[in-house]
Motif scaffolding. Structure first.
Motif, mmCIF file in Angstrom:
data_model
loop_
_atom_site.group_PDB
_atom_site.id
_atom_site.type_symbol
_atom_site.label_atom_id
_atom_site.label_comp_id
_atom_site.label_asym_id
_atom_site.label_seq_id
_atom_site.Cartn_x
_atom_site.Cartn_y
_atom_site.Cartn_z
ATOM 1 N N ALA A 169 -0.498 5.179 2.008
ATOM 2 C CA ALA A 169 -0.367 6.083 3.165
ATOM 3 C C ALA A 169 -1.520 7.089 3.192
ATOM 4 O O ALA A 169 -2.095 7.368 4.248
ATOM 5 N N LEU A 170 -1.867 7.594 2.017
ATOM 6 C CA LEU A 170 -2.967 8.562 1.937
ATOM 7 C C LEU A 170 -4.296 7.914 2.314
ATOM 8 O O LEU A 170 -5.159 8.546 2.933
ATOM 9 N N GLN B 2 8.248 8.559 3.165
ATOM 10 C CA GLN B 2 9.699 8.738 3.250
ATOM 11 C C GLN B 2 10.264 7.892 4.397
ATOM 12 O O GLN B 2 11.246 7.174 4.233
ATOM 13 N N ASP B 3 9.607 7.978 5.520
ATOM 14 C CA ASP B 3 10.015 7.224 6.689
ATOM 15 C C ASP B 3 9.961 5.716 6.412
ATOM 16 O O ASP B 3 10.872 4.958 6.778
ATOM 17 N N ALA B 4 8.892 5.293 5.716
ATOM 18 C CA ALA B 4 8.722 3.865 5.413
ATOM 19 C C ALA B 4 9.818 3.369 4.474
ATOM 20 O O ALA B 4 10.282 2.233 4.604
ATOM 21 N N TRP B 5 10.262 4.220 3.562
ATOM 22 C CA TRP B 5 11.330 3.804 2.645
ATOM 23 C C TRP B 5 12.629 3.554 3.398
ATOM 24 O O TRP B 5 13.341 2.585 3.123
ATOM 25 N N VAL B 6 12.936 4.446 4.331
ATOM 26 C CA VAL B 6 14.177 4.268 5.108
ATOM 27 C C VAL B 6 14.073 2.979 5.932
ATOM 28 O O VAL B 6 15.007 2.188 6.001
ATOM 29 N N ARG B 7 12.908 2.784 6.523
ATOM 30 C CA ARG B 7 12.675 1.587 7.323
ATOM 31 C C ARG B 7 12.785 0.328 6.449
ATOM 32 O O ARG B 7 13.361 -0.677 6.857
ATOM 33 N N ALA B 8 12.224 0.417 5.248
ATOM 34 C CA ALA B 8 12.277 -0.737 4.338
ATOM 35 C C ALA B 8 13.725 -1.063 3.980
ATOM 36 O O ALA B 8 14.106 -2.234 3.927
ATOM 37 N N LEU B 9 14.530 -0.033 3.757
ATOM 38 C CA LEU B 9 15.942 -0.276 3.431
ATOM 39 C C LEU B 9 16.664 -0.939 4.604
ATOM 40 O O LEU B 9 17.458 -1.859 4.419
ATOM 41 N N VAL C 86 4.436 0.377 4.749
ATOM 42 C CA VAL C 86 3.832 1.716 4.644
ATOM 43 C C VAL C 86 2.539 1.781 5.461
ATOM 44 O O VAL C 86 2.318 2.727 6.227
ATOM 45 N N ARG C 87 1.702 0.754 5.305
ATOM 46 C CA ARG C 87 0.416 0.755 6.022
ATOM 47 C C ARG C 87 0.645 0.760 7.536
ATOM 48 O O ARG C 87 0.008 1.507 8.271
ATOM 49 N N ASN C 88 1.602 -0.049 7.994
ATOM 50 C CA ASN C 88 1.880 -0.090 9.440
ATOM 51 C C ASN C 88 2.407 1.244 9.952
ATOM 52 O O ASN C 88 2.013 1.709 11.013
ATOM 53 N N ARG C 89 3.311 1.852 9.175
ATOM 54 C CA ARG C 89 3.863 3.156 9.590
ATOM 55 C C ARG C 89 2.746 4.202 9.612
ATOM 56 O O ARG C 89 2.690 5.041 10.492
ATOM 57 N N ALA C 90 1.862 4.132 8.617
ATOM 58 C CA ALA C 90 0.763 5.108 8.547
ATOM 59 C C ALA C 90 -0.182 4.926 9.728
ATOM 60 O O ALA C 90 -0.634 5.907 10.329
ATOM 61 N N LEU C 91 -0.468 3.671 10.076
ATOM 62 C CA LEU C 91 -1.358 3.416 11.221
ATOM 63 C C LEU C 91 -0.714 3.897 12.514
ATOM 64 O O LEU C 91 -1.379 4.473 13.379
ATOM 65 N N ASN C 92 0.600 3.672 12.641
ATOM 66 C CA ASN C 92 1.315 4.184 13.822
ATOM 67 C C ASN C 92 1.232 5.703 13.890
ATOM 68 O O ASN C 92 1.031 6.286 14.949
#
Lengths: 188, 122
Positions: free
Chosen positions: A38-39, A53-60, A80-86
């Motif tokens: 993400a960084l 944090q958001d990616a973890w919830v989405r992954a679950l 994570v990469r997709n969420r970060a790009l969004n």
């Protein structure tokens, strides 16, 4: 006696059934790598944490779609990469503030020595500025290797690249980072 | 091996960027994620509902439906369509002249003359 470490596959199966402890173990095990990815996209600490944090919830929520639980890390890093790009796109659209304030200066947690805090903040700012200057693919490998401590095999598997390419990217990233930091006045 | 060692020695200190470097920071983060995921964890602990099971099975259901549709299409395409000869078979089975069976398939009604002549042929 050493406690045996359950493999990702077992933890994923248990988390699918709503086992909070198994899910927490996965979070504990993979969050540093997820944060590095993400960084590498966002180049901002607090945004990277939020996206993780958001990616973890989405992954679950999508855990049933993880077809190869023993390769959970690679699957998670893609989310994570997709969420970060969004998030990056969202930030671009919403950018009302200048770039400098987006890369905000945070003090160390829990206060402590003020001058050391300022020094750390300056160092962080320089590193973030240099990081922004190197290509995304190199930045990702550099952070996974030097920040998270992953070896080339793990990175190659996680990112779906060859180990040779991974080494090459790491070398290029370090060379470029050092040059940029030298230009700024010193290598950490 | 020495290459790995050189690489490790060459490691850059990026720790100021690592918000999750300390174990305390990591545990705080784990706690935050757990809290954020509470609803989903509870949903997963609950016994599965029928609609959720159907949603989860959507892929196998769609795949099976597709296969059945393809198989049905194949059967329909290879099946013999009723031909003009089938009226002869019907007539034979019913023991009536072939022309009567032809009328049964025909759109128009037979004329009186045709009916009379068909009686004669019998």
């Amino acid at each position: 006696m050493m406690e045996s470490v359950p493999p990702d596959r077992d933890l994923v199966m248990r988390a699918r059934g709503g086992d909070a402890a198994a899910f927490a173990s996965l979070v504990r095990r993979h969050s540093r790598a997820a944060y590095a990815v993400a960084l590498s996209v966002l180049a901002n600490r607090s945004d990277a944490e939020d996206v993780c944090q958001d990616a973890w919830v989405r992954a679950l929520e999508r855990l049933d779609d993880c077809r190869q639980p023993d390769r959970f890390a690679g699957w998670l890093l893609r989310i994570v990469r997709n969420r970060a790009l969004n998030h990056l796109e969202y930030r671009r659209v919403r950018r009302a503030e200048d770039l400098e304030s987006a890369f905000g200066v945070e003090g160390p947690p829990g206060g402590g020595d003020a001058s050391r805090g300022i020094e750390q903040a300056r160092l962080r700012e320089r590193l973030e500025r240099a990081l922004r200057e190197i290509p995304d693919a190199q930045r990702e490998v550099l952070l996974l290797h030097d920040l998270t401590g992953w070896d080339h095999r793990a990175i190659a598997e996680g990112l779906g690249i060859t180990e040779n390419l991974c080494r090459q990217r790491l070398f290029q990233a370090r060379t470029r980072m050092r040059k940029l930091l030298d230009e700024q006045g010193g290598t950490p | 091996m020495s290459h790995e060692r050189n690489e490790a020695a060459d490691r850059m200190d990026l720790s100021p960027l690592n918000a999750l470097e300390s174990d305390e920071a990591l545990e705080r983060f784990v706690g935050r994620v757990r809290t954020a995921a509470t609803r989903e964890l509870l949903r997963r602990q609950a016994p599965p509902r029928l609609d959720a099971m159907i949603v989860r099975m959507r892929r196998p259901i769609l795949a099976t439906s597709g296969l059945l549709a393809a198989a049905s299409l194949l059967v329909l395409l290879t099946l013999h369509l009723p031909s003009a000869r089938s009226s002869d078979a019907v007539a034979t089975a019913m023991g009536v002249p072939g022309v009567l069976a032809d009328w049964a398939y025909a759109v128009e009604q037979p004329s009186l003359g045709e009916l009379i002549s068909s009686g004669r042929t019998r």
